[in-house]
Write a protein that holds these residues in place. Structure first.
Motif, PDB file in Angstrom:
ATOM      1  N   LEU A   1       0.840  -1.201   0.000  1.00 11.80           N
ATOM      2  CA  LEU A   1       0.000   0.000   0.000  1.00 11.80           C
ATOM      3  C   LEU A   1       0.876   1.253   0.000  1.00 11.80           C
ATOM      4  O   LEU A   1       0.656   2.195  -0.762  1.00 11.80           O
ATOM      5  CB  LEU A   1      -0.893  -0.033   1.244  1.00 11.80           C
ATOM      6  N   ALA A   2       1.924   1.230   0.849  1.00 11.94           N
ATOM      7  CA  ALA A   2       2.825   2.382   0.926  1.00 11.94           C
ATOM      8  C   ALA A   2       3.570   2.570  -0.393  1.00 11.94           C
ATOM      9  O   ALA A   2       3.796   3.699  -0.846  1.00 11.94           O
ATOM     10  CB  ALA A   2       3.822   2.186   2.069  1.00 11.94           C
ATOM     11  N   LYS A   3       3.934   1.493  -1.034  1.00 16.81           N
ATOM     12  CA  LYS A   3       4.651   1.591  -2.307  1.00 16.81           C
ATOM     13  C   LYS A   3       3.758   2.194  -3.379  1.00 16.81           C
ATOM     14  O   LYS A   3       4.148   3.117  -4.091  1.00 16.81           O
ATOM     15  CB  LYS A   3       5.152   0.210  -2.747  1.00 16.81           C
ATOM     16  N   VAL A   4       2.531   1.673  -3.469  1.00 18.55           N
ATOM     17  CA  VAL A   4       1.611   2.172  -4.499  1.00 18.55           C
ATOM     18  C   VAL A   4       1.314   3.655  -4.251  1.00 18.55           C
ATOM     19  O   VAL A   4       1.240   4.463  -5.180  1.00 18.55           O
ATOM     20  CB  VAL A   4       0.330   1.312  -4.556  1.00 18.55           C
ATOM     21  N   GLN A   5       1.180   4.010  -2.971  1.00 16.53           N
ATOM     22  CA  GLN A   5       0.966   5.408  -2.609  1.00 16.53           C
ATOM     23  C   GLN A   5       2.150   6.263  -3.062  1.00 16.53           C
ATOM     24  O   GLN A   5       1.976   7.360  -3.583  1.00 16.53           O
ATOM     25  CB  GLN A   5       0.850   5.486  -1.091  1.00 16.53           C
ATOM     26  N   ASP A   6       3.361   5.736  -2.871  1.00 22.38           N
ATOM     27  CA  ASP A   6       4.563   6.434  -3.332  1.00 22.38           C
ATOM     28  C   ASP A   6       4.505   6.684  -4.834  1.00 22.38           C
ATOM     29  O   ASP A   6       4.849   7.761  -5.317  1.00 22.38           O
ATOM     30  CB  ASP A   6       5.822   5.598  -3.049  1.00 22.38           C
ATOM     31  N   GLU A   7       4.088   5.658  -5.588  1.00 21.81           N
ATOM     32  CA  GLU A   7       4.054   5.807  -7.048  1.00 21.81           C
ATOM     33  C   GLU A   7       3.084   6.925  -7.428  1.00 21.81           C
ATOM     34  O   GLU A   7       3.363   7.722  -8.327  1.00 21.81           O
ATOM     35  CB  GLU A   7       3.665   4.496  -7.742  1.00 21.81           C
ATOM     36  N   GLY A   8       1.964   6.995  -6.722  1.00 22.84           N
ATOM     37  CA  GLY A   8       1.036   8.104  -6.953  1.00 22.84           C
ATOM     38  C   GLY A   8       1.729   9.432  -6.665  1.00 22.84           C
ATOM     39  O   GLY A   8       1.613  10.393  -7.434  1.00 22.84           O
ATOM     40  N   GLY A   9       2.469   9.464  -5.566  1.00 25.98           N
ATOM     41  CA  GLY A   9       3.221  10.666  -5.215  1.00 25.98           C
ATOM     42  C   GLY A   9       4.234  11.032  -6.295  1.00 25.98           C
ATOM     43  O   GLY A   9       4.353  12.197  -6.679  1.00 25.98           O
ATOM     44  N   HIS A  10       4.926  10.020  -6.829  1.00 25.05           N
ATOM     45  CA  HIS A  10       5.912  10.289  -7.889  1.00 25.05           C
ATOM     46  C   HIS A  10       5.229  10.933  -9.079  1.00 25.05           C
ATOM     47  O   HIS A  10       5.746  11.885  -9.671  1.00 25.05           O
ATOM     48  CB  HIS A  10       6.596   8.987  -8.334  1.00 25.05           C
ATOM     49  N   GLY A  11       4.062  10.406  -9.432  1.00 25.24           N
ATOM     50  CA  GLY A  11       3.313  10.986 -10.543  1.00 25.24           C
ATOM     51  C   GLY A  11       3.033  12.457 -10.278  1.00 25.24           C
ATOM     52  O   GLY A  11       3.221  13.309 -11.155  1.00 25.24           O
ATOM     53  N   LEU A  12       2.640  12.762  -9.034  1.00 23.40           N
ATOM     54  CA  LEU A  12       2.291  14.148  -8.718  1.00 23.40           C
ATOM     55  C   LEU A  12       3.516  15.062  -8.697  1.00 23.40           C
ATOM     56  O   LEU A  12       3.448  16.199  -9.162  1.00 23.40           O
ATOM     57  CB  LEU A  12       1.529  14.202  -7.388  1.00 23.40           C
TER      58      LEU A  12
END
Ligand SMILES: [Fe+2]
Ligand SMILES: [Fe+2]
Lengths: 324, 95
Positions: free
Chosen positions: A82-93
Motif C-alpha cells: 500500500l505504501a509503495k503504491v501510494q509512493d508511485e502516486g506521489g511520484h506521478g504528482l
C-alpha cells in the motif's frame, strides 16, 4: 518509475540564435535551467513530453500492483505494498508538478493520458498474475527505474532534477521490499519457488525493454544528451541493469530466461540475447496484453471522481462568496 | 471537459524547527484546507516536515530572469561589503 525512451520523433531544431548559443553554454557549464529562463522551444517540448510520460507511467504503474493489495499474504506485506503504491502516486504528482512549470496545464496532461494520445512505460501493459509478480516488479521494474532515474537527478532542468531526487530516495524501499518477497518465495516450498521462477520468466524481457530502443534506433538520444536531459544511452543503462541484476537472481537460485546470457570475462559484463523489439513496438502501439484495461481503469477513475472535484470547487466558491 | 480548473498551490515544508520553510513543489486543490491536506499526503509521507505552507501559485511575484544582471550583478563589485576587505593586524587577534 518510470521514464522510458519511447523513440517518438521530434525535430530538434538546431536553433542557431545567440540565445540558443548562450543556452547551450550554460548547459555545458553544468548550470541548471529554471522554468522562467529562456530555453529553445524544442527543449521545452522534449521536457514536457518526457516528464509527462514519466508522470503517466507512475500513475498507470499503480494499477498492476494495486491489483494485489487486497490479496497480499500478510498484514506486513499489505502495509508495504500500500505504501509503495501510494509512493508511485506521489511520484506521478511530483512529476506533473515539474511538467507544469513548463507552461502546460494539469488538465491538458490528464486529457492526453485519458484520450490515449500520451505514452507511458510499456512495462505496465503486462498483467500481474501471481503474488510473485509483485516481488518481481519491486525487484526488477523498480530496479530498472532506479537505473534510469539516478542520472536524471542531474538533469539540466531544475524542477525535473529536484523531483527525481525525491523519487530516488523513495525507490530504494520499493526494490528492497520486492527482493525480500522473492527471497521469501525462493526459500519457501517448491511451489513458491516455481511461482518466483515463472514471474521472472515473464518479466525479464519486458524489463530489458524498459530502457527503450537500442542506441542505433533511438531518434533523439543525441539532442537529449547534448541538452543533458539524458546522461547515458539506452544501451549503456540496459547493460548496467543486467550487470547489477544477474548476480541478484543467482543469489535467489533462479535462472534467467535467456540461454545466451553469459559473463564476458574480458569486459566483466553480462552478455544477453536479442530483445524482441517487435513485441516492444506492439505494446507501445497499444496492443500489449493490458493496454485497454489500463486506459479504461484510468478513464473510469477520472469519470467517477468528477463529482468530487466539482463539489470541492463549488464548496470553495461558496466559502469565498460568504467571506466577501 | 465541463469542469473548471482546480487551482494550483505552491508547497513549502519546514523540516524541523530552526529551519526555514523550503519550496518542495505544488499541488492542485479547490481551497486552502484541501491544499494543505494534499500537500501533507504528497510531500510528507516520511517525516519530511513539521510545518506546511501552501500559497496560491498566482500570488507569487517572481523577478524576471532576464533582469538577473541588472538586479544582482552590481553587488559583485561591492567587495567592501565583505569582512575580508578590511585589514586588521594579526596581533589584534580574531575579529
Ligand atoms: Fe516511482
Ligand atoms: Fe517505485
Amino acid at each position: 518509475m518510470y521514464s522510458q525512451a519511447l523513440n517518438t520523433k521530434d525535430t530538434a531544431a538546431a536553433d542557431a540564435s545567440p540565445d540558443a548559443d548562450r543556452f547551450q553554454a550554460r548547459i555545458d557549464a553544468e548550470e541548471r535551467i529554471e522554468p522562467n529562463d529562456w530555453m529553445p522551444e524544442a527543449y521545452r517540448r522534449t521536457l514536457i513530453r518526457q516528464i509527462s510520460q514519466h508522470a503517466h507511467s507512475e500513475v498507470v504503474g499503480m494499477l498492476p500492483e494495486g491489483n494485489w493489495i487486497t490479496r497480499a499474504p500478510s498484514l506486513r506485506r499489505k502495509a508495504a505494498l500500500l505504501a509503495k503504491v501510494q509512493d508511485e502516486g506521489g511520484h506521478g504528482l511530483y512529476l506533473y508538478s515539474a511538467a507544469e512549470t513548463l507552461g502546460v496545464s494539469r488538465e491538458e496532461l490528464t486529457d492526453q493520458l485519458l484520450s490515449g494520445r500520451a505514452k507511458y512505460s510499456s512495462i505496465f501493459n503486462y498483467p500481474t498474475l501471481s503474488w510473485a509478480d509483485i516481488g518481481t516488479i519491486g525487484w526488477l521494474v523498480d530496479g530498472a527505474a532506479i537505473m534510469n532515474q539516478i542520472p536524471l537527478c542531474r538533469c539540466s532542468f531544475g524542477p525535473y532534477a529536484r523531483a527525481m531526487i525525491r523519487v530516488c530516495r523513495e525507490e530504494s524501499f520499493h526494490q528492497r521490499q520486492g527482493y525480500e518477497i522473492m527471497l521469501t518465495l525462493c526459500r519457501g516450498t517448491p511451489e513458491q519457488k516455481a511461482m518466483a521462477q515463472d514471474a521472472l520468466n515473464r518479466w525479464w524481457w519486458p524489463c530489458l525493454m524498459m530502457f527503450g530502443p537500442p542506441d542505433t534506433e533511438s531518434a533523439h538520444s543525441d539532442t537529449s544528451m547534448r541538452w543533458k536531459i539524458k546522461r547515458f544511452t539506452n544501451d549503456a543503462l540496459r547493460q548496467k541493469f543486467v550487470d547489477a541484476t544477474v548476480p541478484q537472481g543467482q543469489f535467489l537460485g533462479l535462472t534467467f530466461p535467456d540461454p545466451e546470457l553469459r559473463l564476458d570475462e574480458a569486459s566483466g559484463h553480462w552478455q544477453f540475447g536479442t530483445i524482441d523489439w517487435d513485441e516492444f513496438r506492439r505494446v507501445l502501439a497499444g496492443n500489449g496484453p493490458c493496454n485497454r484495461d489500463r486506459l479504461t481503469a484510468r478513464q473510469k477513475a477520472h469519470a467517477e471522481g468528477a463529482w468530487v472535484r466539482d463539489a470541492a470547487l463549488a464548496h470553495a466558491a461558496k466559502q469565498q462568496r460568504k467571506a466577501a | 471537459m465541463a469542469e473548471g480548473r482546480t487551482p494550483l498551490w505552491e508547497v513549502f515544508v519546514r523540516a524541523r524547527n530552526g529551519l526555514a520553510h523550503k519550496h518542495v513543489g505544488s499541488v492542485h486543490a479547490a481551497d486552502a484546507a484541501m491544499a494543505l491536506q494534499a500537500a501533507r499526503d504528497v510531500y510528507t509521507r516520511r517525516g519530511e516536515g513539521l510545518s506546511l505552507w501552501v500559497v496560491p501559485s498566482n500570488a507569487i511575484v517572481a523577478s524576471d530572469p532576464s533582469d538577473r544582471g541588472m538586479l544582482f550583478e552590481p553587488t559583485g563589485s561591492k567587495i567592501y561589503r565583505h569582512p575580508t576587505f578590511y585589514e586588521v593586524p594579526e596581533d589584534v587577534g580574531h575579529m
